[in-house]
Design a protein around this motif. Structure first.
Motif, PDB file in Angstrom:
ATOM      1  N   ALA A  70       5.685  -4.672   0.178  1.00  0.00           N
ATOM      2  CA  ALA A  70       5.568  -5.831  -0.226  1.00  0.00           C
ATOM      3  C   ALA A  70       5.202  -6.838   1.105  1.00  0.00           C
ATOM      4  CB  ALA A  70       6.610  -6.424  -1.183  1.00  0.00           C
ATOM      5  N   ARG A  73       2.135  -6.272   2.882  1.00  0.00           N
ATOM      6  CA  ARG A  73       0.974  -6.481   2.080  1.00  0.00           C
ATOM      7  C   ARG A  73       0.947  -8.040   1.627  1.00  0.00           C
ATOM      8  NH1 ARG A  73       0.072  -1.615  -2.272  1.00  0.00           N
ATOM      9  NH2 ARG A  73      -0.244   0.247  -0.762  1.00  0.00           N
ATOM     10  N   ASN A  74       1.795  -8.722   2.051  1.00  0.00           N
ATOM     11  CA  ASN A  74       1.993 -10.072   1.522  1.00  0.00           C
ATOM     12  C   ASN A  74       2.034 -10.537   0.179  1.00  0.00           C
ATOM     13  OD1 ASN A  74       2.095 -11.109   4.628  1.00  0.00           O
ATOM     14  ND2 ASN A  74      -0.276 -10.785   4.514  1.00  0.00           N
ATOM     15  N   VAL A  75       2.646  -9.649  -0.334  1.00  0.00           N
ATOM     16  CA  VAL A  75       2.969  -9.758  -1.812  1.00  0.00           C
ATOM     17  C   VAL A  75       4.465 -10.476  -2.106  1.00  0.00           C
ATOM     18  CG1 VAL A  75       3.295  -8.606  -3.899  1.00  0.00           C
ATOM     19  CG2 VAL A  75       1.794  -7.629  -2.254  1.00  0.00           C
ATOM     20  N   ASP A  76       4.280 -11.793  -2.782  1.00  0.00           N
ATOM     21  CA  ASP A  76       5.325 -12.467  -3.050  1.00  0.00           C
ATOM     22  C   ASP A  76       6.448 -11.786  -4.275  1.00  0.00           C
ATOM     23  OD1 ASP A  76       7.144 -14.495  -3.356  1.00  0.00           O
ATOM     24  OD2 ASP A  76       5.837 -15.592  -4.790  1.00  0.00           O
ATOM     25  N   ALA A  89       5.077  -6.327  -9.101  1.00  0.00           N
ATOM     26  CA  ALA A  89       4.028  -7.018  -8.167  1.00  0.00           C
ATOM     27  C   ALA A  89       3.467  -6.389  -7.389  1.00  0.00           C
ATOM     28  CB  ALA A  89       5.315  -7.745  -7.318  1.00  0.00           C
ATOM     29  N   LEU A  90       3.738  -5.289  -6.768  1.00  0.00           N
ATOM     30  CA  LEU A  90       2.880  -4.399  -6.157  1.00  0.00           C
ATOM     31  C   LEU A  90       1.565  -4.005  -6.851  1.00  0.00           C
ATOM     32  CD1 LEU A  90       5.298  -2.375  -3.852  1.00  0.00           C
ATOM     33  CD2 LEU A  90       3.708  -4.192  -2.750  1.00  0.00           C
ATOM     34  N   ARG A  91       1.668  -3.534  -7.825  1.00  0.00           N
ATOM     35  CA  ARG A  91       0.579  -3.071  -8.753  1.00  0.00           C
ATOM     36  C   ARG A  91      -0.494  -4.009  -9.304  1.00  0.00           C
ATOM     37  NH1 ARG A  91       4.175   1.806 -11.642  1.00  0.00           N
ATOM     38  NH2 ARG A  91       4.003   3.208 -10.040  1.00  0.00           N
ATOM     39  N   ALA A  92       0.082  -5.574  -9.203  1.00  0.00           N
ATOM     40  CA  ALA A  92      -0.640  -6.515  -9.840  1.00  0.00           C
ATOM     41  C   ALA A  92      -2.111  -6.631  -9.462  1.00  0.00           C
ATOM     42  CB  ALA A  92       0.198  -7.839  -9.898  1.00  0.00           C
ATOM     43  N   PRO A  93      -3.018  -6.860  -9.887  1.00  0.00           N
ATOM     44  CA  PRO A  93      -4.282  -7.059  -9.509  1.00  0.00           C
ATOM     45  C   PRO A  93      -4.332  -8.424  -8.620  1.00  0.00           C
ATOM     46  CG  PRO A  93      -4.366  -7.610 -11.916  1.00  0.00           C
ATOM     47  CD  PRO A  93      -3.032  -6.900 -11.507  1.00  0.00           C
ATOM     48  N   LYS A  94      -5.009  -8.469  -7.549  1.00  0.00           N
ATOM     49  CA  LYS A  94      -4.890  -9.592  -6.625  1.00  0.00           C
ATOM     50  C   LYS A  94      -5.699 -10.775  -6.952  1.00  0.00           C
ATOM     51  CE  LYS A  94      -3.633  -6.666  -2.763  1.00  0.00           C
ATOM     52  NZ  LYS A  94      -3.784  -6.149  -1.412  1.00  0.00           N
TER      53      LYS A  94
END
Length: 94
Positions: A70, A73-76, A89-94
């Motif tokens: 995460a 990938r800069n995922v909050d 959160a990782l699977r959520a569309p960007k």
């Protein structure tokens, strides 16, 4: 998660998703196998068959591995409390 049938030192090592591994551990039929000292795959390890070419391997990663991914990938994930929250959160569309 890497597991081996309980009491079988030379048994086949299998990699199961989080839910399947937890079920096997709670049933007492399997035990956790630690990674090789170099962090690589253990000889004889057999992983799950991929469901499709677009599937990810988040379910078999540790929480620490997911947190690192995460971050890369800069995922909050500041609101994530569990491993499942991080995966979501990782699977959520960007």
């Amino acid at each position: 998660m890497r597991l081996r049938e309980k009491g079988s030192k030379d048994g086949e090592i299998v990699t199961l998703g989080w839910d399947e591994a937890q079920t096997a551990l709670q049933a007492g039929t399997h035990e956790v196998v630690n990674d090789a000292s170099d962090g690589g795959a253990i000889s004889g390890e057999k992983g799950p068959e991929p469901e499709d070419s677009g599937s990810d391997d988040f379910d078999i990663k540790t929480k620490a591995e997911l947190e690192a991914l995460a971050k890369d990938r800069n995922v909050d994930i500041s609101q994530a409390k569990t491993k499942a929250d991080i995966i979501e959160a990782l699977r959520a569309p960007k």
